[in-house]
Structures are given as structure tokens and as C-alpha cells.
Scaffold this motif. Sequence first.
Motif, PDB file in Angstrom:
ATOM      1  N   ALA A  71       0.819  -1.218   0.000  1.00  0.00           N
ATOM      2  CA  ALA A  71       0.000   0.000   0.000  1.00  0.00           C
ATOM      3  C   ALA A  71       0.852   1.267   0.000  1.00  0.00           C
ATOM      4  O   ALA A  71       0.376   2.339  -0.366  1.00  0.00           O
ATOM      5  CB  ALA A  71      -0.919   0.019   1.217  1.00  0.00           C
ATOM      6  N   GLN A  72       2.105   1.161   0.367  1.00  0.00           N
ATOM      7  CA  GLN A  72       2.940   2.344   0.535  1.00  0.00           C
ATOM      8  C   GLN A  72       3.311   3.029  -0.769  1.00  0.00           C
ATOM      9  O   GLN A  72       3.474   4.241  -0.815  1.00  0.00           O
ATOM     10  CB  GLN A  72       4.203   1.981   1.308  1.00  0.00           C
ATOM     11  N   ALA A  73       3.407   2.283  -1.843  1.00  0.00           N
ATOM     12  CA  ALA A  73       3.791   2.879  -3.127  1.00  0.00           C
ATOM     13  C   ALA A  73       2.775   3.930  -3.589  1.00  0.00           C
ATOM     14  O   ALA A  73       3.140   4.933  -4.186  1.00  0.00           O
ATOM     15  CB  ALA A  73       3.931   1.792  -4.177  1.00  0.00           C
ATOM     16  N   ALA A  74       1.513   3.720  -3.287  1.00  0.00           N
ATOM     17  CA  ALA A  74       0.462   4.629  -3.732  1.00  0.00           C
ATOM     18  C   ALA A  74       0.396   5.911  -2.914  1.00  0.00           C
ATOM     19  O   ALA A  74      -0.225   6.877  -3.341  1.00  0.00           O
ATOM     20  CB  ALA A  74      -0.893   3.922  -3.682  1.00  0.00           C
ATOM     21  N   ILE A  75       1.013   5.943  -1.759  1.00  0.00           N
ATOM     22  CA  ILE A  75       0.851   7.098  -0.868  1.00  0.00           C
ATOM     23  C   ILE A  75       2.150   7.769  -0.487  1.00  0.00           C
ATOM     24  O   ILE A  75       2.131   8.737   0.254  1.00  0.00           O
ATOM     25  CB  ILE A  75       0.104   6.673   0.415  1.00  0.00           C
ATOM     26  N   GLY A  76       3.261   7.326  -0.995  1.00  0.00           N
ATOM     27  CA  GLY A  76       4.602   7.757  -0.633  1.00  0.00           C
ATOM     28  C   GLY A  76       4.781   9.126  -0.015  1.00  0.00           C
ATOM     29  O   GLY A  76       5.111   9.254   1.154  1.00  0.00           O
ATOM     30  N   ALA A  77       4.575  10.201  -0.763  1.00  0.00           N
ATOM     31  CA  ALA A  77       4.874  11.557  -0.295  1.00  0.00           C
ATOM     32  C   ALA A  77       3.962  12.011   0.834  1.00  0.00           C
ATOM     33  O   ALA A  77       4.302  12.911   1.586  1.00  0.00           O
ATOM     34  CB  ALA A  77       4.782  12.540  -1.447  1.00  0.00           C
ATOM     35  N   VAL A  78       2.806  11.392   0.983  1.00  0.00           N
ATOM     36  CA  VAL A  78       1.862  11.823   2.009  1.00  0.00           C
ATOM     37  C   VAL A  78       2.402  11.537   3.415  1.00  0.00           C
ATOM     38  O   VAL A  78       1.968  12.149   4.376  1.00  0.00           O
ATOM     39  CB  VAL A  78       0.480  11.154   1.800  1.00  0.00           C
ATOM     40  N   PHE A  79       3.377  10.643   3.531  1.00  0.00           N
ATOM     41  CA  PHE A  79       3.940  10.346   4.851  1.00  0.00           C
ATOM     42  C   PHE A  79       4.611  11.561   5.477  1.00  0.00           C
ATOM     43  O   PHE A  79       4.893  11.579   6.658  1.00  0.00           O
ATOM     44  CB  PHE A  79       4.939   9.177   4.776  1.00  0.00           C
ATOM     45  N   ARG A  80       4.846  12.599   4.695  1.00  0.00           N
ATOM     46  CA  ARG A  80       5.485  13.807   5.227  1.00  0.00           C
ATOM     47  C   ARG A  80       4.503  14.761   5.901  1.00  0.00           C
ATOM     48  O   ARG A  80       4.911  15.695   6.555  1.00  0.00           O
ATOM     49  CB  ARG A  80       6.210  14.531   4.105  1.00  0.00           C
ATOM     50  N   THR A  81       3.202  14.563   5.706  1.00  0.00           N
ATOM     51  CA  THR A  81       2.209  15.471   6.259  1.00  0.00           C
ATOM     52  C   THR A  81       1.830  15.063   7.682  1.00  0.00           C
ATOM     53  O   THR A  81       1.970  13.906   8.057  1.00  0.00           O
ATOM     54  CB  THR A  81       0.953  15.544   5.363  1.00  0.00           C
ATOM     55  N   HIS A  82       1.344  16.021   8.451  1.00  0.00           N
ATOM     56  CA  HIS A  82       0.955  15.747   9.839  1.00  0.00           C
ATOM     57  C   HIS A  82      -0.542  15.533  10.006  1.00  0.00           C
ATOM     58  O   HIS A  82      -0.980  14.917  10.958  1.00  0.00           O
ATOM     59  CB  HIS A  82       1.403  16.886  10.756  1.00  0.00           C
ATOM     60  N   TYR A  83      -1.345  16.068   9.092  1.00  0.00           N
ATOM     61  CA  TYR A  83      -2.800  15.941   9.165  1.00  0.00           C
ATOM     62  C   TYR A  83      -3.240  15.010   8.045  1.00  0.00           C
ATOM     63  O   TYR A  83      -3.057  15.335   6.874  1.00  0.00           O
ATOM     64  CB  TYR A  83      -3.470  17.316   9.005  1.00  0.00           C
ATOM     65  N   VAL A  84      -3.810  13.861   8.413  1.00  0.00           N
ATOM     66  CA  VAL A  84      -4.071  12.848   7.396  1.00  0.00           C
ATOM     67  C   VAL A  84      -5.502  12.328   7.425  1.00  0.00           C
ATOM     68  O   VAL A  84      -6.176  12.333   8.464  1.00  0.00           O
ATOM     69  CB  VAL A  84      -3.094  11.661   7.529  1.00  0.00           C
ATOM     70  N   LEU A  85      -5.936  11.886   6.262  1.00  0.00           N
ATOM     71  CA  LEU A  85      -7.191  11.183   6.070  1.00  0.00           C
ATOM     72  C   LEU A  85      -6.801   9.835   5.482  1.00  0.00           C
ATOM     73  O   LEU A  85      -6.066   9.785   4.488  1.00  0.00           O
ATOM     74  CB  LEU A  85      -8.101  11.952   5.105  1.00  0.00           C
ATOM     75  N   ILE A  86      -7.269   8.757   6.107  1.00  0.00           N
ATOM     76  CA  ILE A  86      -6.852   7.409   5.704  1.00  0.00           C
ATOM     77  C   ILE A  86      -8.079   6.553   5.439  1.00  0.00           C
ATOM     78  O   ILE A  86      -9.016   6.541   6.233  1.00  0.00           O
ATOM     79  CB  ILE A  86      -5.987   6.754   6.797  1.00  0.00           C
ATOM     80  N   ARG A  87      -8.049   5.833   4.307  1.00  0.00           N
ATOM     81  CA  ARG A  87      -9.058   4.826   4.017  1.00  0.00           C
ATOM     82  C   ARG A  87      -8.417   3.471   4.247  1.00  0.00           C
ATOM     83  O   ARG A  87      -7.294   3.218   3.822  1.00  0.00           O
ATOM     84  CB  ARG A  87      -9.547   4.906   2.565  1.00  0.00           C
ATOM     85  N   THR A 112      -6.016  -1.344   8.803  1.00  0.00           N
ATOM     86  CA  THR A 112      -5.011  -1.627   7.780  1.00  0.00           C
ATOM     87  C   THR A 112      -5.218  -0.593   6.687  1.00  0.00           C
ATOM     88  O   THR A 112      -6.250  -0.597   6.011  1.00  0.00           O
ATOM     89  CB  THR A 112      -5.174  -3.053   7.216  1.00  0.00           C
ATOM     90  N   GLY A 113      -4.271   0.308   6.560  1.00  0.00           N
ATOM     91  CA  GLY A 113      -4.402   1.414   5.615  1.00  0.00           C
ATOM     92  C   GLY A 113      -4.256   0.981   4.169  1.00  0.00           C
ATOM     93  O   GLY A 113      -3.412   0.148   3.845  1.00  0.00           O
ATOM     94  N   GLU A 114      -5.111   1.573   3.322  1.00  0.00           N
ATOM     95  CA  GLU A 114      -5.055   1.302   1.885  1.00  0.00           C
ATOM     96  C   GLU A 114      -4.710   2.560   1.101  1.00  0.00           C
ATOM     97  O   GLU A 114      -4.021   2.492   0.088  1.00  0.00           O
ATOM     98  CB  GLU A 114      -6.397   0.738   1.411  1.00  0.00           C
ATOM     99  N   GLN A 115      -5.217   3.711   1.545  1.00  0.00           N
ATOM    100  CA  GLN A 115      -4.924   4.990   0.905  1.00  0.00           C
ATOM    101  C   GLN A 115      -4.779   6.055   1.985  1.00  0.00           C
ATOM    102  O   GLN A 115      -5.372   5.937   3.062  1.00  0.00           O
ATOM    103  CB  GLN A 115      -6.036   5.410  -0.052  1.00  0.00           C
ATOM    104  N   MET A 116      -4.026   7.102   1.667  1.00  0.00           N
ATOM    105  CA  MET A 116      -3.842   8.190   2.618  1.00  0.00           C
ATOM    106  C   MET A 116      -3.721   9.496   1.838  1.00  0.00           C
ATOM    107  O   MET A 116      -3.091   9.547   0.785  1.00  0.00           O
ATOM    108  CB  MET A 116      -2.587   7.957   3.461  1.00  0.00           C
TER     109      MET A 116
END
Length: 146
Positions: free
Chosen positions: A71-87, A101-105
Motif C-alpha cells: 500500500a505504501q507505493a500509492a501514498i509515498g509523499a503523504v507520509f510527510r504530512t501531519h494531518y491525514v485522512l486514511i481509508r 489496515t491502511g489502503e490509501q492516505m
Amino acid sequence: MAATSRHLAFKELGVTPASELVNLPGGSEVLVAGVRRATHTPPMRSGKRVVFLSLDEGSGLVSNVVFFHDAQAAIGAVFRTHYVLIRGRTRRTGARGVSVTGEQMWDLLDVAGKVRARQAVEREQERVVVEAVAADNVIQMWRRRA
């Protein structure tokens, strides 16, 4: 963002509060959101990276989310943000234990900006319709008088 407006925005997005996760069966699709409080990437024997996140939604309760390698390949750069929405999907870890279990962020601030922009367009469209109806009423009134 005040707690009331934050929770109204979460409700509009369909975010499941951390307090309700424990009531859902395993495998339920959910949206969780909040401030990323902790991120852990412990070494794995397989060499694949697993990311564990703790989200604080402001209620005092924390949502625990795990992102597996695929799942990480689809969300890579979002790991740098502090405020997140996760599906993701709920995963039962005991009678009262649950994680996601996260699928998108997504960056929650970007999503909130898009929601505000959409709401502004909808309000403008509604205003135009109201003005058109009012103008039509005036025209009909004048036609009856004539």
C-alpha cells in the motif's frame, strides 16, 4: 480549526470516530482522520517496510493504522504530512482491540480545501437559483398586472 467545525467536517467526509472503531466487525471499510502523532517503521525480517501510525482525532482516543509494503507505493509523499485522512479496513486484535489496515492516505488539509471549494461552488449555484426564481416571480407578477 475548532473542535466543533473539525467534527462537522469529519462527519461530512464520512470519517469514523476512533470511539466507534471498536464496534465495527473486522474487515469494515472506514475513513479515519487526525493528527499523525507517531510513526514507527521497525525492521522486518523480510526486509519489506511496514509503517505503523498513531492518529489523534482530538477526542483523546487514538486510532492505530498499519500500512503494509504493497500500500505504501500509492501514498509515498503523504507520509510527510501531519494531518491525514486514511481509508482502510478494520482489523480485530482481540475482544476490544481494533486497528486499521491502511489502503490509501491523503493530506487532510488538501482534502479540506477541496471540500471548502466545492461547498463555495454549491452555495453560489444555490444563490443563482434563488435569484432566478425571485426574478421569475417578479416577471410573473408584472405579467398578471398587465
